[in-house]
Design an enzyme around this catalytic site. Structure first.
Site, PDB file in Angstrom:
ATOM      1  N   GLY A  10      54.673   6.396  48.040  1.00 52.86           N
ATOM      2  CA  GLY A  10      54.101   5.720  49.204  1.00 52.86           C
ATOM      3  C   GLY A  10      53.064   4.705  48.755  1.00 52.86           C
ATOM      4  CD  GLN A  11      50.178   1.417  52.626  1.00 54.71           C
ATOM      5  OE1 GLN A  11      49.913   0.298  52.198  1.00 54.71           O
ATOM      6  NE2 GLN A  11      50.038   1.731  53.890  1.00 54.71           N
ATOM      7  CG  ASP A  42      60.389  19.313  50.189  1.00 51.53           C
ATOM      8  OD1 ASP A  42      59.255  19.111  50.692  1.00 51.53           O
ATOM      9  OD2 ASP A  42      61.376  19.663  50.851  1.00 51.53           O
ATOM     10  CE1 TYR A  67      58.907  12.042  60.231  1.00 56.26           C
ATOM     11  CE2 TYR A  67      57.432  10.811  61.654  1.00 56.26           C
ATOM     12  CZ  TYR A  67      58.699  11.243  61.333  1.00 56.26           C
ATOM     13  OH  TYR A  67      59.779  10.878  62.108  1.00 56.26           O
ATOM     14  CB  THR A  68      52.817   7.105  57.607  1.00 60.12           C
ATOM     15  OG1 THR A  68      53.962   6.607  56.910  1.00 60.12           O
ATOM     16  CG2 THR A  68      51.971   7.931  56.665  1.00 60.12           C
ATOM     17  CG  ASP A 108      42.099   5.249  62.354  1.00 62.08           C
ATOM     18  OD1 ASP A 108      43.042   5.664  61.655  1.00 62.08           O
ATOM     19  OD2 ASP A 108      42.177   4.225  63.047  1.00 62.08           O
ATOM     20  CE1 TYR A 131      50.422   9.676  60.726  1.00 63.59           C
ATOM     21  CE2 TYR A 131      48.683   8.717  62.070  1.00 63.59           C
ATOM     22  CZ  TYR A 131      49.200   9.024  60.830  1.00 63.59           C
ATOM     23  OH  TYR A 131      48.493   8.686  59.695  1.00 63.59           O
ATOM     24  CE  LYS A 135      47.363  12.418  58.383  1.00 62.20           C
ATOM     25  NZ  LYS A 135      47.848  12.550  56.974  1.00 62.20           N
ATOM     26  CD1 TRP A 156      43.301   0.630  61.609  1.00 64.53           C
ATOM     27  CD2 TRP A 156      42.822  -1.553  61.605  1.00 64.53           C
ATOM     28  NE1 TRP A 156      43.009   0.251  62.897  1.00 64.53           N
ATOM     29  CE2 TRP A 156      42.706  -1.074  62.921  1.00 64.53           C
ATOM     30  CE3 TRP A 156      42.542  -2.901  61.361  1.00 64.53           C
ATOM     31  CZ2 TRP A 156      42.347  -1.897  63.996  1.00 64.53           C
ATOM     32  CZ3 TRP A 156      42.177  -3.711  62.418  1.00 64.53           C
ATOM     33  CH2 TRP A 156      42.093  -3.219  63.715  1.00 64.53           C
TER      34      TRP A 156
END
Ligand code: NAP
Length: 295
Positions: A10-11, A42, A67-68, A108, A131, A135, A156
């Site tokens: 992921g990023q 996993d 899970y974004t 956030d 989501y 979270k 963000w």
């Protein structure tokens, strides 16, 4: 330190991979699918996680898995819950057993955005959607697990990797004569590299015993419109970026209109300086242009 990264493709995970090259720590990069330096793991599989933690004598787990996709989460809350709540529960149990520290990334979005001053860690969460609910559940299971943990809420997040607003706006403003972007949601863009560096600062300065929730974003406040206009300017594109309202983009996801996080606790606890989002954006633009020219 032996550091296990989950969600390494992921990023945020890929950003840690970049930073690992100049670090004295030993990193074990994992994601649900392996690739190159990333081992397939996993992180919902308790037995496999326990094995990887034990074999590698892991001191710190940094959970970058998530899970974004906030839109898809509305249609598949069970899957979002599995990744955003059950997965951290598995990691917390493994961390506790191995006497390791879990650094878990949250959001956030646990707040409803009705505030008009930056949110502090003790403000009452009030998630608006699937989501965000999952979270928040993830935070709760980590706190209840009995492991040593740092929960870091950010917002963000953007980088040169994966899908994010920065890359979407770079692409749209390079192609189109005009783009409409919402101006009635404000927050703080956070370059993934800044967050990853701040986490490594915490680890390298022996702060892993400071269990708790912390807020970390870049400094400053802006709207998505301001951010998009700055991205367009940064790349030197001529697109006309226009402000519009949230109601102009009907969506099943309710997003907080004000999601500025107060970072005082992070800064005082860890002695860390945080860059302003505009300075970091200039660095991100340069990094992205370099990356594209090397392709
Ligand atoms: N992006 C934002 O704006 C933002 C804002 C605030 C907080 N955060 C939080 O920051 C963290 C990192 O976000 P990000 O943007 O870097 O996320 P991302 O790019 O979506 O990466 C998440 C990674 O987790 C992997 N993953 C999913 N299920 C897994 C499993 N069972 N086991 C192992 N890995 C799994 C994903 O693989 P697949 O792609 O194959 O599913 C993906 O590579 C998340 O906790 C997110 O909630 C993000």
């Amino acid at each position: 330190m032996n550091i296990l990264i989950t969600g390494a493709r992921g990023q945020l995970g890929r950003t840690f991979m970049d930073l690992s090259r100049g670090s004295d720590n030993r990193f074990i990069f994992t994601d649900i699918t392996g690739d190159g330096d990333v081992v397939a793991l996993d992180a919902t599989n308790a037995e496999e996680v326990r094995k990887v933690v034990e074999v590698n004598d892991v001191d710190v787990i940094i959970n970058c898995a998530g899970y974004t996709d906030v839109n898809r989460a509305e249609d598949d809350e069970d899957m979002a819950r599995r990744i955003n709540a059950f997965l951290p529960e598995v990691l917390a149990a493994a961390a506790k057993e191995a006497d390791a520290t879990l650094i878990h990334i949250s959001t956030d979005y646990v707040f409803d955005g009705n505030s008009s001053v930056p949110y502090v860690e003790t403000d009452k969460p009030a998630p608006l959607g699937a989501y965000a609910r999952t979270k928040l559940e993830g935070e709760q299971v980590v706190m209840e697990s009995g492991c040593r943990y740092l929960i870091i809420r950010t917002a963000w997040l953007y980088s040169c990797y994966g899908k994010n607003f920065f890359k979407t706006m770079e692409s749209l403003t390079s192609e189109r004569p005009s783009v409409n972007v919402v101006m009635d949601q404000v927050g703080t863009p956070t370059y993934a590299q800044d967050l990853a560096e701040a986490i490594l600062h915490v680890i390298d300065n022996d702060h892993l015993d400071k269990t708790g929730i912390y807020h970390y974003t870049d400094e400053g406040v802006c709207s998505w419109y301001d951010f998009a206009a700055a991205i367009c300017r940064g790349f030197g594109y001529l697109c006309d970026v226009r402000p519009c309202r949230t109601e102009d983009f009907p969506s099943k996801v309710r997003r907080p209109s004000y999601s500025v996080l107060d970072k005082s606790l992070f800064k005082t606890t860890f002695g860390c300086e945080i860059p302003h989002w505009e300075d970091s954006l200039a660095i991100a633009v340069a990094d992205y242009m370099k990356m594209m020219s090397n392709k």
